[in-house]
Design an enzyme around this catalytic site. Sequence first.
Site, mmCIF file in Angstrom:
data_model
loop_
_atom_site.group_PDB
_atom_site.id
_atom_site.type_symbol
_atom_site.label_atom_id
_atom_site.label_comp_id
_atom_site.label_asym_id
_atom_site.label_seq_id
_atom_site.Cartn_x
_atom_site.Cartn_y
_atom_site.Cartn_z
ATOM 1 N N ARG A 171 -1.776 -7.360 1.255
ATOM 2 C CA ARG A 171 -2.342 -6.026 1.471
ATOM 3 C C ARG A 171 -3.867 -6.133 1.574
ATOM 4 N NH1 ARG A 171 -1.165 -0.661 -2.207
ATOM 5 N NH2 ARG A 171 -1.993 -1.950 -3.900
ATOM 6 N N ASP A 451 -4.010 0.565 -12.048
ATOM 7 C CA ASP A 451 -4.862 0.024 -10.989
ATOM 8 C C ASP A 451 -5.703 1.176 -10.450
ATOM 9 O OD1 ASP A 451 -3.211 1.487 -9.316
ATOM 10 O OD2 ASP A 451 -2.383 -0.243 -8.260
#
Length: 538
Positions: A171, A451
Amino acid sequence: MTSNARQPSGPASMPPGVTLHGAANPQILSPEALGFVADLERAHRARRQELLAARVARQARFDQGELPDFLEQTQSVREGDWRVASTPKDLADRRVEITGPPDRKMVINALNSGARVFMADFEDSCSPTWENLIAGQVNLMDAVRRTIDFVHPETGKAYALNEKIATLLVRPRGWHLEEKHCLVDDRPVSASIFDFALYLWHNAHELKARGTGPYFYLPKLESHLEARLWNDVFVQAQEALGLPQGTIKVTVLIETLPAAFEMDEILFELREHIVGLNCGRWDYIFSFIKTTRSLPDCVMPDRGSVGMDRRFLSAYSQLLVETCHRRGAHAMGGMAAQIPIRGDEEANAAAMAKVSADKRREVKNGHDGTWVAHPGLMALALTEFDEAMPQANQIDLVRNPCGIQREDLLAVPEGTISMQGVRQNLSVGLRYMAAWLSGNGCVPIDNLMEDAATAEISRSQLWQWRRHRAQTTDGVIIDAYLLRTELAQTLASLRAEMGDIAYTRERYALAGELFESQILAREMPAFLTLAAYDHLDS
């Protein structure tokens, strides 16, 4: 450049117009690789800027009361009879995927975890220090070639890859981010292009030779036009590297509210390259708050009370499944943020029961796979998907249309706001920001793996509550004074708990300053980490 930026450096022979402000690594930052980055950046820089400006203009309309809707001009795409290109064999079964930053030990453990897929993440779980980014590229090069190993400096434990490993996806960072250490024609390069291009340049042919391919997850898209830009980048990149068109395969995270109304269109724009969509649920909750931030009727209750059973999230999940399967693509479920709780069997059992119920719901709703953040959740997720989905995926199973409408996707969840919710958001936001500033983008906090996406919920909720002077269950008005007072108390508690040395080392004073500026800003900043980026050590 910021005051702590390194002086320009790099390979002796740099491509014209390319400047590095970071330690040179000739393995990753070869002139040829940097030239590839520069070619893609120059070709697509202007359109990227136009699309980012379109985001700002669209949000201005939302702030005036307009809300997202299905696009009239693309109705023919939604109603058309078309499917995406075929899926590679090693992506046919994606029942459980694990994610994490491209840290060397993490890469080995994740590939060995028993997951079908490992998503190496340069985005929300990676603090983008120059060292993290370049080391991450080295780690992935070694992983692709199966030469990666690691010896723990304290325990001496050795780590190496098993014979059978997960399929690797990467990603890159989102379109809104730039890489300040790499300049093309005196301007920072797109972080998306930087991460994508370096991985593709060094690994595409090696991956193909090993029977797999260059596979990616694409984050933070807000429109099909942003997907079209990615597709054009892929076409140019494949041509430059002599790869057949369609070699690159991607999964797009549907993690913004506007994108939920353009799922068909995103699949269509990427139809030669896309294999699925993913429910990026945490960013999606954040995006719902951000999109509707100026509307008093859209105030969100405590973060902990907003689960996938809420109408707007359930509808989004169902629509994603139906859309993907109609087009021959995988419909991936969301992240389980829980982590095993050591030393408290009762609390751990309750947390694991939530994970099992969540994964059971996903597979019964038709999802073809799901995400976990911790290897300790792998067996739970696999059990639920193996029991309900003995075949590789559910793409070809015929289901009744879900009938999801615009009002379902825009249904604001009901609920209360508590002082505990205020304090939890402050605590999570501050602790995550301090960790991120210290180079760690994936942090266990209160038995959840936080996160940037989950921290964004905490930050945006506090801003929204203050903006609309929301009232807690015990009658307290949430205003700037309250937030300043509670933030100061949270910082004082952390300092007392940690001690002055650790508090200073872990940059809590700066974290507090930055977080306060975010939650008290007149206009909500687009992303939590944008202002913090210039404060990273490298």
